[in-house]
Write a protein that holds these residues in place. Structure first.
Motif, short mmCIF file in Angstrom:
data_model
loop_
_atom_site.label_atom_id
_atom_site.label_comp_id
_atom_site.label_asym_id
_atom_site.label_seq_id
_atom_site.Cartn_x
_atom_site.Cartn_y
_atom_site.Cartn_z
N ALA A 1 -7.41 56.68 36.95
CA ALA A 1 -5.99 56.58 36.58
C ALA A 1 -5.54 57.83 35.84
O ALA A 1 -4.45 58.36 36.08
N GLY A 2 -6.39 58.33 34.94
CA GLY A 2 -6.04 59.54 34.19
C GLY A 2 -5.95 60.77 35.08
O GLY A 2 -5.08 61.63 34.89
N VAL A 3 -6.85 60.85 36.08
CA VAL A 3 -6.85 62.00 36.98
C VAL A 3 -5.64 61.97 37.92
O VAL A 3 -5.02 63.00 38.20
N LEU A 4 -5.29 60.79 38.40
CA LEU A 4 -4.24 60.67 39.41
C LEU A 4 -2.83 60.59 38.82
O LEU A 4 -1.86 60.88 39.51
N ALA A 5 -2.71 60.20 37.55
CA ALA A 5 -1.38 60.02 36.95
C ALA A 5 -0.47 61.25 37.08
O ALA A 5 0.72 61.10 37.38
N PRO A 6 -0.97 62.47 36.85
CA PRO A 6 -0.07 63.63 36.96
C PRO A 6 0.56 63.80 38.33
O PRO A 6 1.65 64.37 38.45
N ILE B 1 1.97 61.66 40.16
CA ILE B 1 3.22 60.91 40.35
C ILE B 1 4.42 61.67 39.81
O ILE B 1 5.56 61.27 40.02
N CYS B 2 4.16 62.78 39.10
CA CYS B 2 5.27 63.59 38.58
C CYS B 2 5.83 64.52 39.65
O CYS B 2 6.90 65.11 39.46
N LEU B 3 5.13 64.67 40.77
CA LEU B 3 5.63 65.50 41.87
C LEU B 3 6.82 64.81 42.52
O LEU B 3 6.90 63.58 42.55
N GLY B 4 7.75 65.61 43.02
CA GLY B 4 9.03 65.07 43.48
C GLY B 4 8.97 64.23 44.74
O GLY B 4 9.14 63.02 44.72
#
Length: 290
Positions: free
Chosen positions: A153-158, A160-163
């Motif tokens: 979850a920590g690795v993949l969370a960033p 979701i910030c992509l547009g």
């Protein structure tokens, strides 16, 4: 004097994105979005339903392709009639619901999408965490599935910030090709295991097994909540129908051989995740990694 056809073509030209996705890249995103967990679970689903399972996979694939094209046509119509939606739209599926049925339609789409996306995320996170645990069990014995879920979850969370999909197209391409490679390796290792599982026996089905497998097969060809976002990033949105046919055709070409080989080789010994059924070795480890 402009005819209706001229107006239609002019509006389509206005809504097209010259820097957007092509038919090929769109189909790759469709494959990356749909395939993955489904290819690992389908062999067991077919085992629990019998030969009719192969027919159901094809039928569900056809239905999903058709409904995907309807979503694409709906979005093209909306952008023709409502100029404000011709630029970037972060939530195209709820917009379709709102245009069709008002605020209630938008809310209904939002609720269903969130439930589906949350459920899908849980399935894929548990699957990925399980694969990592299996792959590294001799190296990281103290790290359980639960901890791997937190790490993932920590690795993949960033991400979701992509547009939008066009901002992370390498991920879509990577997902498609790694899934294809995984299918090939699973088939190769399954055929190598054939002699170890002879003769093959199959389990009998029952209402519970059939209904569970039915859900697995539907899930394996689902992913429509993402499609409007992909459509919105296309150069020519009216070409989405071609991309949908191509994408789902590739998905079925991955699914069917893997399901057939798993069913014929392992039979009732199939695990819910076919990776757990194949013999440990280079092929199985590579599939776990990719």
């Amino acid at each position: 004097m402009y005819t209706d056809q001229h107006v239609r073509m002019e509006s389509i030209i206005l809504q097209n994105n010259n820097n957007g996705l092509t038919v090929w890249t769109t189909s790759v995103f469709i494959v990356g979005n749909i395939a993955g967990g489904g290819v690992l679970a389908l062999p067991k689903a077919v085992e629990d339903t019998g030969w009719i399972g192969f027919i159901l996979i094809i039928v569900f694939g056809i239905f999903s392709t058709y409904t995907a094209t309807l979503i694409g046509e709906s979005w093209v119509i909306i952008q023709e009639r409502y100029p404000k939606y011709r630029s970037h739209v972060p939530d195209p599926y709820p917009v379709i619901g709102e245009i069709a049925y008002g605020r209630k339609g938008r809310n209904l789409v939002n609720v269903v999408m969130n439930i589906y996306n949350y459920g899908s995320a849980v399935v894929y996170m548990v699957l990925a965490a399980g694969n990592i645990e299996t792959l590294l069990e001799k190296v990281t014995e103290d790290i359980s599935l639960c901890y791997w879920l937190i790490i993932l979850a920590g690795v993949l969370a960033p991400l979701i910030c992509l547009g939008t999909p066009k901002d992370f197209w390498p991920i879509g391409v990577g997902a498609t090709f790694t899934t294809g490679i995984a299918c090939i390796l699973i088939i190769i290792q399954s055929l190598n295991d054939k002699d170890q599982h002879m003769p093959v026996s199959h389990s009998t089905t029952d209402p519970l097994k059939f209904s569970t497998s039915f859900g697995t097969m539907v899930f394996a060809v689902s992913g429509h909540s993402v499609l409007p976002t992909i459509i919105n990033d296309m150069k020519k949105k009216e070409d989405f129908k071609k991309a949908a046919f191509l994408g789902y055709a590739i998905v079925l070409m991955m699914y069917m051989p893997t399901a057939i080989v798993g069913y014929m080789v392992y039979g009732e010994n199939l695990n819910e995740n076919i990776i757990k059924s194949v013999s440990a070795g280079p092929c199985a480890y590579t599939v776990d990694i990719i």
